[in-house]
Design an enzyme around this catalytic site. Structure first.
Site, PDB file in Angstrom:
ATOM      1  N   LYS A  78      -8.768   5.400 -81.846  1.00 37.95           N
ATOM      2  CA  LYS A  78      -7.579   4.879 -81.174  1.00 37.95           C
ATOM      3  C   LYS A  78      -7.143   5.828 -80.061  1.00 37.95           C
ATOM      4  CE  LYS A  78      -2.919   3.204 -82.329  1.00 37.95           C
ATOM      5  NZ  LYS A  78      -1.966   2.986 -83.436  1.00 37.95           N
ATOM      6  N   SER A 152      -0.328  -1.499 -83.458  1.00 38.88           N
ATOM      7  CA  SER A 152      -0.833  -0.995 -82.192  1.00 38.88           C
ATOM      8  C   SER A 152      -2.300  -0.538 -82.250  1.00 38.88           C
ATOM      9  CB  SER A 152       0.022   0.186 -81.713  1.00 38.88           C
ATOM     10  OG  SER A 152      -0.006   1.251 -82.642  1.00 38.88           O
ATOM     11  N   SER A 176       1.157  -0.356 -87.884  1.00 40.06           N
ATOM     12  CA  SER A 176       0.160  -0.406 -86.814  1.00 40.06           C
ATOM     13  C   SER A 176      -1.286  -0.330 -87.273  1.00 40.06           C
ATOM     14  CB  SER A 176       0.415   0.719 -85.801  1.00 40.06           C
ATOM     15  OG  SER A 176       1.563   0.430 -85.043  1.00 40.06           O
TER      16      SER A 176
END
Length: 447
Positions: A78, A152, A176
């Site tokens: 990420k 996210s 997330s």
């Protein structure tokens, strides 16, 4: 699919250790899949083609290859976690293009275990929202390309669900990891506070955010969690009977659980009953103030992360979120709401070992330019799909998302398992039973 795309991390690492395949061969196959499919999916902000192949060769030459738990396994990371030699953009035009000079500790642990970083994945700006789109691209759900992959950690989830990497690193401040995992049919665990090093943004959203794995199986999830935590996590062996509470109640009145998601939780409860567990309906004592507490922490965390960034280069929804949060920062730093929430929940979890809920209350939004839309519209879209995840960031307790069933659209559905501090192994054990008794398709049929 080719020989190693679609295999689990455990299968790949075993084959590499036994020298039935080389790390370069495995990584090259996954890079080829990224090249062919990511134009449709949008999982990656940057792909490390040459660097990843060089790293694969370095893994092959290691003297400890036979002991590496993730030998030659491609991993997506990420884009809010530092990878040496790559810029850390966090989904924004306002962040620095300067390459990181060192790996985040979690990335260092993955590489030490033999994993190869194939790329950095897309996130919404500053990782604020549960839809992943912005100046660096839009991440779509590989099961339904008209919808967002969630957020996210949306790019990381999309990469794994599309078979572009068997595992990925993400993190979870209000859901997330669990939101995109549920959307994309993956297994994840948000570990309890302190098990895995955080170091996310400018203060981990006041301690709410945790790094964790995204995978297609419980076994891969357990293995990656063990590497990230640098400690043994018990194998998900057949657990003793547990007391499981099942709740279909949303903590937010504006976001009730819709029927397909409630039905999945009911069916998952039936699977656990047949496995010998004591299962009953019981709602945790969510306080009426939970929504406002979550909003204060959510916005204040963004306000801290946005300090020092040029507001002219931030999307309007991010600017508004941070501006609202600035008025809460001092109060959140002195806040006792999290301790009060833990005390409120402790009697419930003394009576029940595990809480089972739907992961989402409704489907994730469409893959649209949410970053160009207003703040309130984004907040409402987030709240309506994922009201069930933030409470467990506030408590700091472990929570999993496990694939279970499908939605009317054919996209995956999921349930959430929550436990007391230190019960990650219990959650993994229950998830493994669910996987054995109610298996899921691991990779989206994109080809």
């Amino acid at each position: 699919m080719t020989a190693w795309v679609g295999r689990t991390a455990v299968e790949i690492a075993t084959a590499v250790r036994e020298k039935r395949v080389t790390p370069r061969e495995v990584v090259a196959e996954h890079l080829d899949r990224i090249e062919r499919l990511d134009g449709r999916v949008g999982a990656f902000r940057t792909v490390r083609t040459e660097a990843a192949l060089a790293e694969a060769d370095e893994v092959a030459a290691r003297g400890d290859l036979a002991q590496l738990p993730l030998a030659g396994v491609p991993v997506a990371v990420k884009d809010n976690v530092a990878v040496r030699g790559e810029s850390l953009r966090v989904g924004s035009a306002a962040t620095s293009r300067t390459p990181a000079d060192a790996d985040h500790v979690t990335v260092a642990r993955l590489r030490a275990a033999g994993a190869v970083v194939v790329g950095l994945t897309n996130v919404p700006e500053l990782c604020v929202f549960c839809t992943t789109e912005g100046v660096h691209g839009t991440s779509r759900n590989p099961w339904d390309l008209t919808r967002t992959a969630g957020g996210s950690s949306g790019g990381s989830a999309a990469a794994v669900a599309a078979g572009m990497a068997p595992i990925a690193l993400g993190n979870d401040g209000m859901g997330s990891l669990r939101v995109p995992a549920a959307s994309c049919g993956l297994v994840t665990i948000k570990p309890g506070h302190g098990l895995v090093p955080a170091g996310i943004g400018e203060g981990d959203w006041f301690g709410l955010a945790e790094n964790g794995p995204l995978a297609t199986t419980v076994e891969d999830t357990r293995l990656m969690l063990a590497v990230l935590a640098d400690t043994e996590v018990a194998d998900p062996a057949e657990p003793a009977p547990f007391k499981v509470a099942v709740s279909l109640r949303s903590p937010l009145p504006i976001a009730p659980v819709t029927r397909p998601f409630a039905d999945a939780a009911r069916e998952a409860a039936g699977v656990l009953i047949k496995a010998g567990h004591q299962v009953r309906r019981a709602d945790p004592p969510y306080p009426a103030s939970l929504g406002t507490t979550g909003l204060r922490y959510w916005t204040a965390g963004t306000a801290v992360d946005a300090e020092g960034l040029d507001p002219r280069q931030l999307a309007r929804r991010t600017r508004v979120h941070a501006a609202i949060g600035r008025r809460f920062v001092d109060g959140v730093r002195a806040d006792r709401s999290r301790e009060e929430l833990r005390r409120r929940m402790e009697p419930f979890f003394a009576e029940h070992d595990v809480l089972l809920t739907p992961t989402l209350a409704g489907p994730v939004p469409g893959a649209e330019p949410w970053h160009e839309r207003g703040w309130l519209r984004n907040v409402l879209a987030n709240s309506r799909c994922s009201p069930l995840t933030p409470a467990w960031n506030l408590t700091g307790w472990p929570a999993m998302s496990v694939p279970f069933g499908t939605l009317p659209s054919g996209a995956p559905c999921a349930v959430q398992l929550i436990g007391r501090p230190g019960t990650e192994a219990t959650l993994l054990a229950l998830a493994a039973q669910m996987e054995q008794r109610h298996p899921w398709q691991r990779t989206a049929p994109l080809e």
